[in-house]
Design a protein around this motif. Structure first.
Motif, PDB file in Angstrom:
ATOM      1  N   MET A 109      60.380  39.549 111.360  1.00  0.00           N
ATOM      2  CA  MET A 109      61.591  38.815 111.434  1.00  0.00           C
ATOM      3  C   MET A 109      61.042  37.743 112.749  1.00  0.00           C
ATOM      4  SD  MET A 109      65.545  39.309 112.104  1.00  0.00           S
ATOM      5  CE  MET A 109      66.721  38.310 112.393  1.00  0.00           C
ATOM      6  N   ALA A 110      60.431  38.195 113.676  1.00  0.00           N
ATOM      7  CA  ALA A 110      60.254  37.375 114.909  1.00  0.00           C
ATOM      8  C   ALA A 110      59.120  36.229 114.674  1.00  0.00           C
ATOM      9  CB  ALA A 110      59.569  38.228 116.192  1.00  0.00           C
ATOM     10  N   SER A 111      58.268  36.555 113.659  1.00  0.00           N
ATOM     11  CA  SER A 111      57.320  35.690 113.088  1.00  0.00           C
ATOM     12  C   SER A 111      58.135  34.495 112.298  1.00  0.00           C
ATOM     13  CB  SER A 111      56.240  36.179 112.312  1.00  0.00           C
ATOM     14  OG  SER A 111      56.751  36.754 111.203  1.00  0.00           O
ATOM     15  N   VAL A 112      59.071  34.801 111.557  1.00  0.00           N
ATOM     16  CA  VAL A 112      59.952  33.756 110.782  1.00  0.00           C
ATOM     17  C   VAL A 112      60.612  32.990 111.826  1.00  0.00           C
ATOM     18  CG1 VAL A 112      61.750  33.501 108.956  1.00  0.00           C
ATOM     19  CG2 VAL A 112      60.104  35.287 108.787  1.00  0.00           C
ATOM     20  N   ILE A 113      61.315  33.621 112.930  1.00  0.00           N
ATOM     21  CA  ILE A 113      61.892  32.565 113.980  1.00  0.00           C
ATOM     22  C   ILE A 113      60.977  31.732 114.641  1.00  0.00           C
ATOM     23  CG2 ILE A 113      63.081  32.881 115.910  1.00  0.00           C
ATOM     24  CD1 ILE A 113      64.413  35.429 114.804  1.00  0.00           C
ATOM     25  N   LEU A 114      59.554  32.409 114.923  1.00  0.00           N
ATOM     26  CA  LEU A 114      58.756  31.553 115.630  1.00  0.00           C
ATOM     27  C   LEU A 114      58.277  30.112 114.767  1.00  0.00           C
ATOM     28  CD1 LEU A 114      56.622  30.983 118.373  1.00  0.00           C
ATOM     29  CD2 LEU A 114      55.037  32.739 116.978  1.00  0.00           C
ATOM     30  N   GLU A 115      58.020  30.676 113.475  1.00  0.00           N
ATOM     31  CA  GLU A 115      57.630  29.517 112.375  1.00  0.00           C
ATOM     32  C   GLU A 115      58.634  28.525 112.496  1.00  0.00           C
ATOM     33  OE1 GLU A 115      56.884  29.061 107.833  1.00  0.00           O
ATOM     34  OE2 GLU A 115      56.292  31.102 108.696  1.00  0.00           O
ATOM     35  N   LYS A 116      59.788  28.938 112.302  1.00  0.00           N
ATOM     36  CA  LYS A 116      60.972  27.868 112.257  1.00  0.00           C
ATOM     37  C   LYS A 116      61.041  27.036 113.652  1.00  0.00           C
ATOM     38  CE  LYS A 116      64.018  30.025 108.967  1.00  0.00           C
ATOM     39  NZ  LYS A 116      65.207  30.510 108.536  1.00  0.00           N
ATOM     40  N   PHE A 117      60.873  27.704 114.793  1.00  0.00           N
ATOM     41  CA  PHE A 117      61.007  26.997 115.909  1.00  0.00           C
ATOM     42  C   PHE A 117      59.773  26.009 116.320  1.00  0.00           C
ATOM     43  CE2 PHE A 117      59.050  26.585 120.275  1.00  0.00           C
ATOM     44  CZ  PHE A 117      60.195  26.352 120.992  1.00  0.00           C
ATOM     45  N   GLU A 118      58.486  26.358 115.665  1.00  0.00           N
ATOM     46  CA  GLU A 118      57.427  25.394 115.698  1.00  0.00           C
ATOM     47  C   GLU A 118      57.415  24.159 114.915  1.00  0.00           C
ATOM     48  OE1 GLU A 118      54.252  28.176 115.111  1.00  0.00           O
ATOM     49  OE2 GLU A 118      53.847  28.724 117.260  1.00  0.00           O
ATOM     50  N   LYS A 119      58.177  24.741 113.709  1.00  0.00           N
ATOM     51  CA  LYS A 119      58.358  23.359 112.816  1.00  0.00           C
ATOM     52  C   LYS A 119      59.509  22.539 113.276  1.00  0.00           C
ATOM     53  CE  LYS A 119      60.023  22.345 108.108  1.00  0.00           C
ATOM     54  NZ  LYS A 119      60.658  22.857 106.844  1.00  0.00           N
ATOM     55  N   TYR A 120      60.547  23.050 113.953  1.00  0.00           N
ATOM     56  CA  TYR A 120      61.445  22.369 114.632  1.00  0.00           C
ATOM     57  C   TYR A 120      60.774  21.324 115.784  1.00  0.00           C
ATOM     58  CZ  TYR A 120      65.597  20.768 117.132  1.00  0.00           C
ATOM     59  OH  TYR A 120      66.453  20.317 118.147  1.00  0.00           O
ATOM     60  N   TRP A 121      60.219  21.967 116.484  1.00  0.00           N
ATOM     61  CA  TRP A 121      59.692  21.469 117.765  1.00  0.00           C
ATOM     62  C   TRP A 121      58.629  20.197 117.409  1.00  0.00           C
ATOM     63  CZ3 TRP A 121      60.962  20.317 122.388  1.00  0.00           C
ATOM     64  CH2 TRP A 121      60.338  19.889 123.325  1.00  0.00           C
ATOM     65  N   GLU A 122      57.851  20.455 116.367  1.00  0.00           N
ATOM     66  CA  GLU A 122      56.796  19.508 115.804  1.00  0.00           C
ATOM     67  C   GLU A 122      57.423  18.345 115.397  1.00  0.00           C
ATOM     68  OE1 GLU A 122      53.504  19.219 115.433  1.00  0.00           O
ATOM     69  OE2 GLU A 122      53.148  20.819 116.708  1.00  0.00           O
ATOM     70  N   ASP A 123      58.696  18.240 114.672  1.00  0.00           N
ATOM     71  CA  ASP A 123      59.318  17.279 114.150  1.00  0.00           C
ATOM     72  C   ASP A 123      59.821  16.430 115.322  1.00  0.00           C
ATOM     73  OD1 ASP A 123      58.642  17.929 111.595  1.00  0.00           O
ATOM     74  OD2 ASP A 123      60.551  18.926 111.168  1.00  0.00           O
ATOM     75  N   TYR A 124      60.274  16.767 116.413  1.00  0.00           N
ATOM     76  CA  TYR A 124      61.312  16.023 117.311  1.00  0.00           C
ATOM     77  C   TYR A 124      60.495  16.065 118.415  1.00  0.00           C
ATOM     78  CZ  TYR A 124      64.739  16.875 113.773  1.00  0.00           C
ATOM     79  OH  TYR A 124      65.488  16.703 112.746  1.00  0.00           O
ATOM     80  N   SER A 125      59.433  16.617 118.688  1.00  0.00           N
ATOM     81  CA  SER A 125      58.793  16.343 119.885  1.00  0.00           C
ATOM     82  C   SER A 125      58.403  14.930 120.582  1.00  0.00           C
ATOM     83  CB  SER A 125      57.478  17.358 120.060  1.00  0.00           C
ATOM     84  OG  SER A 125      56.369  16.852 119.276  1.00  0.00           O
ATOM     85  N   THR A 126      57.826  14.173 119.520  1.00  0.00           N
ATOM     86  CA  THR A 126      57.444  12.973 120.237  1.00  0.00           C
ATOM     87  C   THR A 126      58.875  12.073 120.541  1.00  0.00           C
ATOM     88  OG1 THR A 126      55.621  12.809 118.821  1.00  0.00           O
ATOM     89  CG2 THR A 126      56.620  10.640 119.588  1.00  0.00           C
ATOM     90  N   LEU A 127      59.736  12.265 119.835  1.00  0.00           N
ATOM     91  CA  LEU A 127      61.042  11.336 119.997  1.00  0.00           C
ATOM     92  C   LEU A 127      61.801  11.790 121.121  1.00  0.00           C
ATOM     93  CD1 LEU A 127      62.837   9.135 118.989  1.00  0.00           C
ATOM     94  CD2 LEU A 127      63.959  10.821 117.621  1.00  0.00           C
ATOM     95  N   LEU A 128      61.879  13.172 121.431  1.00  0.00           N
ATOM     96  CA  LEU A 128      62.513  13.744 122.505  1.00  0.00           C
ATOM     97  C   LEU A 128      61.599  13.493 123.777  1.00  0.00           C
ATOM     98  CD1 LEU A 128      63.614  17.227 121.058  1.00  0.00           C
ATOM     99  CD2 LEU A 128      65.001  15.293 121.823  1.00  0.00           C
ATOM    100  N   ALA A 129      60.366  13.482 123.775  1.00  0.00           N
ATOM    101  CA  ALA A 129      59.557  13.128 124.976  1.00  0.00           C
ATOM    102  C   ALA A 129      59.541  11.712 125.312  1.00  0.00           C
ATOM    103  CB  ALA A 129      57.971  13.483 124.514  1.00  0.00           C
ATOM    104  N   ILE A 130      59.772  10.981 124.230  1.00  0.00           N
ATOM    105  CA  ILE A 130      59.799   9.457 124.720  1.00  0.00           C
ATOM    106  C   ILE A 130      61.227   9.256 125.332  1.00  0.00           C
ATOM    107  CG2 ILE A 130      60.286   7.245 123.653  1.00  0.00           C
ATOM    108  CD1 ILE A 130      58.117   7.837 121.781  1.00  0.00           C
ATOM    109  N   ALA A 131      62.153  10.053 125.099  1.00  0.00           N
ATOM    110  CA  ALA A 131      63.477   9.900 125.577  1.00  0.00           C
ATOM    111  C   ALA A 131      63.576  10.336 127.051  1.00  0.00           C
ATOM    112  CB  ALA A 131      64.745  10.319 124.643  1.00  0.00           C
ATOM    113  N   VAL A 132      62.849  11.361 127.202  1.00  0.00           N
ATOM    114  CA  VAL A 132      62.576  12.073 128.583  1.00  0.00           C
ATOM    115  C   VAL A 132      61.832  11.022 129.334  1.00  0.00           C
ATOM    116  CG1 VAL A 132      61.464  13.754 129.926  1.00  0.00           C
ATOM    117  CG2 VAL A 132      62.791  14.430 127.814  1.00  0.00           C
TER     118      VAL A 132
END
Length: 75
Positions: A1-24
């Motif tokens: 179960m933890a690996s599934v959650i980690l996979e979802k977290f990494e997918k979420y962070w990959e998609d939004y990291s550039t946009l969020l980082a630019i905002a920061v």
């Protein structure tokens, strides 16, 4: 179960990291220091530098786009 959650977290962070980082970075209180610090907690050092460069390049590209775009003046 933890690996599934980690996979979802990494997918979420990959998609939004550039946009969020630019905002920061555009927030005058934070700049690139906070982005580098956050990335250093999430990634290995080599990947941190690559991601910081990606953010920097995106900011430069955005600046060039708006710097060359025509401005309209109102009288």
């Amino acid at each position: 179960m933890a690996s599934v959650i980690l996979e979802k977290f990494e997918k979420y962070w990959e998609d939004y990291s550039t946009l969020l980082a630019i905002a920061v970075v555009l927030d005058p209180r934070n700049k690139m220091v906070l982005v580098r610090s956050a990335f250093s907690k999430l990634y290995v050092p080599i990947e941190v530098e690559a991601r910081v460069k990606e953010i920097y390049d995106a900011l430069v590209e955005m600046y060039k786009f708006y710097d060359t775009s025509p401005t309209s003046s109102s009288a």
